[in-house]
Enzyme design. Structure first.
Site, PDB file in Angstrom:
ATOM      1  N   ASN A  45      80.863  78.442  93.906  1.00 23.81           N
ATOM      2  CA  ASN A  45      80.970  77.018  94.062  1.00 23.81           C
ATOM      3  C   ASN A  45      81.616  76.305  92.882  1.00 23.81           C
ATOM      4  O   ASN A  45      81.050  76.116  91.938  1.00 23.81           O
ATOM      5  CB  ASN A  45      79.714  76.213  94.352  1.00 23.81           C
ATOM      6  CG  ASN A  45      79.554  74.897  94.610  1.00 23.81           C
ATOM      7  OD1 ASN A  45      80.553  74.207  94.721  1.00 23.81           O
ATOM      8  ND2 ASN A  45      78.280  74.391  94.625  1.00 23.81           N
TER       9      ASN A  45
ATOM     10  N   LYS B  62      82.669  73.420  92.714  1.00 21.48           N
ATOM     11  CA  LYS B  62      82.204  72.051  92.646  1.00 21.48           C
ATOM     12  C   LYS B  62      83.538  71.227  92.201  1.00 21.48           C
ATOM     13  O   LYS B  62      84.528  71.385  93.039  1.00 21.48           O
ATOM     14  CB  LYS B  62      81.085  71.669  91.448  1.00 21.48           C
ATOM     15  CG  LYS B  62      79.917  72.657  91.658  1.00 21.48           C
ATOM     16  CD  LYS B  62      78.669  72.277  90.694  1.00 21.48           C
ATOM     17  CE  LYS B  62      77.635  73.193  91.163  1.00 21.48           C
ATOM     18  NZ  LYS B  62      76.466  73.023  90.312  1.00 21.48           N
TER      19      LYS B  62
ATOM     20  N   HIS C 233      73.443  71.271  99.489  1.00 22.47           N
ATOM     21  CA  HIS C 233      73.114  71.250  97.885  1.00 22.47           C
ATOM     22  C   HIS C 233      72.396  70.211  97.399  1.00 22.47           C
ATOM     23  O   HIS C 233      72.552  69.368  97.598  1.00 22.47           O
ATOM     24  CB  HIS C 233      74.541  71.457  97.222  1.00 22.47           C
ATOM     25  CG  HIS C 233      74.562  72.150  95.821  1.00 22.47           C
ATOM     26  ND1 HIS C 233      74.154  71.440  95.083  1.00 22.47           N
ATOM     27  CD2 HIS C 233      74.884  73.494  95.780  1.00 22.47           C
ATOM     28  CE1 HIS C 233      74.540  71.970  93.847  1.00 22.47           C
ATOM     29  NE2 HIS C 233      74.809  73.165  94.347  1.00 22.47           N
TER      30      HIS C 233
ATOM     31  N   GLU D 159      72.926  68.618  94.731  1.00 19.73           N
ATOM     32  CA  GLU D 159      73.435  67.711  94.175  1.00 19.73           C
ATOM     33  C   GLU D 159      73.791  66.566  95.353  1.00 19.73           C
ATOM     34  O   GLU D 159      73.911  65.515  95.065  1.00 19.73           O
ATOM     35  CB  GLU D 159      74.981  68.134  93.401  1.00 19.73           C
ATOM     36  CG  GLU D 159      74.443  68.891  91.971  1.00 19.73           C
ATOM     37  CD  GLU D 159      75.660  69.822  91.618  1.00 19.73           C
ATOM     38  OE1 GLU D 159      75.380  70.307  90.787  1.00 19.73           O
ATOM     39  OE2 GLU D 159      76.529  69.931  92.263  1.00 19.73           O
TER      40      GLU D 159
ATOM     41  N   GLU E 227      67.833  77.678  95.368  1.00 22.15           N
ATOM     42  CA  GLU E 227      68.168  77.012  93.882  1.00 22.15           C
ATOM     43  C   GLU E 227      67.376  76.151  93.552  1.00 22.15           C
ATOM     44  O   GLU E 227      67.318  75.007  93.874  1.00 22.15           O
ATOM     45  CB  GLU E 227      69.905  76.390  94.165  1.00 22.15           C
ATOM     46  CG  GLU E 227      70.967  77.359  94.691  1.00 22.15           C
ATOM     47  CD  GLU E 227      72.353  76.398  94.312  1.00 22.15           C
ATOM     48  OE1 GLU E 227      73.025  77.188  93.959  1.00 22.15           O
ATOM     49  OE2 GLU E 227      72.659  75.622  95.023  1.00 22.15           O
TER      50      GLU E 227
ATOM     51  N   GLY F 158      72.789  74.428  86.181  1.00 20.95           N
ATOM     52  CA  GLY F 158      73.826  73.975  85.310  1.00 20.95           C
ATOM     53  C   GLY F 158      72.875  73.685  84.026  1.00 20.95           C
ATOM     54  O   GLY F 158      73.379  73.130  82.941  1.00 20.95           O
TER      55      GLY F 158
ATOM     56  N   SER G 206      72.220  78.916  87.449  1.00 19.63           N
ATOM     57  CA  SER G 206      72.685  79.546  85.960  1.00 19.63           C
ATOM     58  C   SER G 206      72.656  80.968  86.033  1.00 19.63           C
ATOM     59  O   SER G 206      72.291  81.805  85.267  1.00 19.63           O
ATOM     60  CB  SER G 206      71.738  79.278  85.043  1.00 19.63           C
ATOM     61  OG  SER G 206      71.725  77.800  84.881  1.00 19.63           O
TER      62      SER G 206
END
Length: 260
Positions: free
Chosen positions: A9, A11, A100, A102, A172, A178, A218
């Site tokens: 991904n 992003k 996701h 985010e 996730e 991150g 990560s």
């Protein structure tokens, strides 16, 4: 036997030149592998990246598919700034990442809206990667499995078992995305096993045995071997490490040699 699936991904990173250089380097650093690999570039470059891969894949042993990072549940209309699944198909996408963390946190996406996107993606023949995961606060309160079950079942509402079998799930933990923190292999396996158990109870063992569950958060070459060795981890959805050819290629290499 579930086939390992590694997806990158990207992003909101890479322009087309950077994307080409990244793909070229991944090709150079990998050989033919019996696993599935996909990259998910930013929307403006989906067509260019897809075409570039098609132009070069006949010379390469590694097969790379293209995925989008989001889509709308309508095929067309007055939805300024949105992209439909038919548009994704038109530019060569095979996969689409949906839900996701985010998107959920920064753009207020809901389980209901994500479910509508999954229905549309499947109706069009796109393969969804449904992301689910808890925040650190939710885990510290002991609510992680409650949150995961809700995201999972509401995301899959009203889907046929045969449709669910074509979906990929990506667990996730939000606290590991991150941050450099990774769930231990034991924590990751515990959550993956819970997800598979929930699928078994709701949809039956055939569905549960068929659905691939990726881990995300990560992921890097240093931890992928322990993660992929877990019984219920079938691959990885990778962020930062997918933007560096050496790390992404190493992850592919390790997974291909895992014996799963």
């Amino acid at each position: 036997m579930r086939r390992i699936f590694i997806a990158g991904n990207w992003k909101m990173n890479t322009n087309f030149q950077e994307a080409k250089e990244l793909i070229d380097a991944i090709y150079q650093q990998t050989n033919s592998h019996d696993i599935d690999v996909a990259v998910c570039p930013p929307m403006p470059y989906l067509s260019s990246v897809s075409n570039y891969i098609k132009e070069n894949e006949h010379q390469k042993s590694l097969q790379i598919k293209v995925g989008a990072q989001n889509m709308h549940w309508e095929e067309k209309g007055a939805y300024t700034g949105e992209v439909s699944g038919t548009m994704l198909q038109d530019v060569g996408c095979t996969y689409v990442v949906l839900g996701h963390s985010e998107r959920r946190a920064l753009f207020s996406e809901t389980n209901n809206g994500i479910n509508k996107k999954i229905h549309k993606a499947l109706a069009l023949g796109l393969l969804p990667i449904l992301c689910i995961g808890e925040t650190l606060e939710e885990r510290e309160k002991g609510k992680e499995k409650e949150i995961i079950e809700k995201q999972l079942l509401e995301g899959l509402t009203d889907l046929l078992p045969s449709q669910i079998e074509t979906c990929t799930l990506a667990y996730e933990p939000v606290w590991a995305i991150g941050t450099g923190k990774t769930a231990s292999p034991e924590i990751a396996q515990d959550m993956h096993a819970f997800i598979r158990k929930t699928l078994t109870e709701k949809y039956g063992k055939n569905v549960s045995d068929s659905v691939r569950i990726q881990y995300g958060g990560s992921v890097k070459p240093q931890n992928i071997q322990e993660l992929i060795a877990q019984n219920d981890i079938d691959g990885a959805l990778i962020g930062g490490a997918s933007l560096k050819a050496d790390s992404f290629s190493k992850i592919i290499e390790i997974c291909s040699l895992s014996g799963k």
